[in-house]
Design a protein around this motif. Structure first.
Motif, mmCIF file in Angstrom:
data_model
loop_
_atom_site.group_PDB
_atom_site.id
_atom_site.type_symbol
_atom_site.label_atom_id
_atom_site.label_comp_id
_atom_site.label_asym_id
_atom_site.label_seq_id
_atom_site.Cartn_x
_atom_site.Cartn_y
_atom_site.Cartn_z
ATOM 1 N N GLU A 262 51.786 108.312 21.344
ATOM 2 C CA GLU A 262 50.571 109.125 21.364
ATOM 3 C C GLU A 262 49.395 108.237 20.966
ATOM 4 N N THR A 264 45.435 108.152 19.994
ATOM 5 C CA THR A 264 44.363 109.008 19.498
ATOM 6 C C THR A 264 43.106 108.181 19.257
ATOM 7 N N THR A 269 43.726 113.130 21.662
ATOM 8 C CA THR A 269 45.070 112.549 21.670
ATOM 9 C C THR A 269 45.679 112.662 23.050
#
Length: 361
Positions: A262, A264, A269
């Motif tokens: 992920e 961000t 995100t």
């Protein structure tokens, strides 16, 4: 290990072309036009090391000496003529080029090792034999090894293997410099001896290097698999390019498993697919099928440095850190980063005063 001087590091990267102690050191001769001798360069095995023939016998490679065109192979071996082997041979370990079997990326600082004439291996111990025989004798006595063992093939000597890889971080291209680190070597040897008393096989140190930090020896894991280092951890990532930093915030890379992360940043995100190939290229693909390829040039347990050539032809350098790079106290003290493209290749010059950060010279 404390290194206090400013380092000038120049890395040549082509983004789109983006077992030492396990090999023998036996010499051999072959009957051909020129008789040759096999030399093995060992810390771990050192691939793409350069050999210099010390013709004037002054323990350094200078203009009057001969640099051989052939580099060591994957086993750390190279053929030299019997005539060249009659002189001391210097192995030049070159940052960004030489590959150490103990490391996942090419070595990150340059240094040299030497062996006496008519020998078949070049190691930290053959270097000590030339510049500080007394230090070598003390190591022999403490570890209970003979001089013949230390100056030969190290594959069956776990303590010698661990010590060899632990000495090289203090070595430089000034070969005699290693003699200034007797106290460091003593601490490392004592640490190995204590571990050997608990476990004669030293299995707990097989994939570790002993470092001395703040006067105390400790075991530091070798990075053998980048994916294992990443999974389950969150890394802060920031560009070293001042122009890029005007438009970008510090990002977060949270690695969920061996293929998914992920990302961000200030825009939110996003789930990203990634791979790491055999050449240590980090390849990521976002939801819009945009592909980024970054070459990992330095890897440690808490710091990664990568380089990228963007689709528009520009170059960038990234720092990945387990520390929060949004905190000014965690910024790496870069004095200068120069990024340019010549003939389609990224040239990156990094000047830093950070200890143990990057040594590519």
């Amino acid at each position: 290990m404390p290194f206090n001087k400013t380092i000038l590091a120049t890395v040549l990267l082509s983004i789109f072309s983006l077992s030492g102690c396990n090999s023998g050191g036996n010499d051999s001769t072959t009957d051909s036009v020129v008789s040759t001798k096999t030399i093995t360069v060992i810390d771990g095995t050192l691939e793409n090391a350069q050999i210099c023939v010390d013709l004037n016998d002054n323990n350094q490679c200078d203009k009057s000496d001969e640099i051989l065109p052939q580099l060591t192979d994957k086993a750390g071996k190279v053929e030299v003529s019997v005539d060249d082997a009659k002189h001391s041979l210097i192995a030049q370990i070159i940052a960004g080029q030489t590959k150490d079997s103990d490391e996942i990326t090419p070595v990150t600082h340059s240094y040299s090792m030497i062996t006496d004439a008519n020998q078949s291996v070049i190691t930290p111990f053959t270097t000590l034999a030339k510049v500080d025989p007394q230090a070598l004798s003390e190591i022999e006595e403490i570890l209970g090894l003979t001089k013949q063992e230390l100056l030969g093939d190290l594959s069956t000597l776990p303590a010698a293997c661990i010590l060899a890889r632990s000495i090289t971080p203090v070595m430089t291209n000034d070969i005699v410099n290693v003699a200034h680190y007797k106290d460091t070597m003593t601490k490392i040897v004592s640490f190995i001896l204590d571990a050997q008393n608990d476990d004669p096989t030293l299995s707990q140190l097989t994939n570790k290097r002993i470092i001395v930090s703040n006067g105390k020896a400790e075991a530091q894991p070798l990075i053998k698999n980048i994916t294992d280092l990443l999974v389950g951890k969150t890394w802060f990532i920031a560009s070293a390019n001042s122009d890029e930093n005007k438009d970008s915030d510090v990002g977060l890379l949270k690695f969920q498993d061996a293929n998914h992360l992920e990302f961000t940043d200030s825009d939110g995100t996003e789930s990203v697919i990634y791979t790491i190939d055999k050449d240590n290229n980090f390849v990521s693909t976002d939801s819009n099928n945009n592909i980024d390829t970054q070459k990992l040039v330095y890897v440690s347990s808490d710091l990664i440095i990568s380089a990228m050539k963007a689709p528009d032809g520009t170059c960038d350098l990234f720092f990945w850190s387990t520390k929060n790079l949004k905190n000014p106290s965690n910024h790496y003290p870069l004095r200068q980063v120069n990024l340019s493209v010549k003939h389609g290749i990224c040239w990156i010059t990094l000047i830093t005063t950070q200890k143990n950060l990057l040594y590519l010279v």
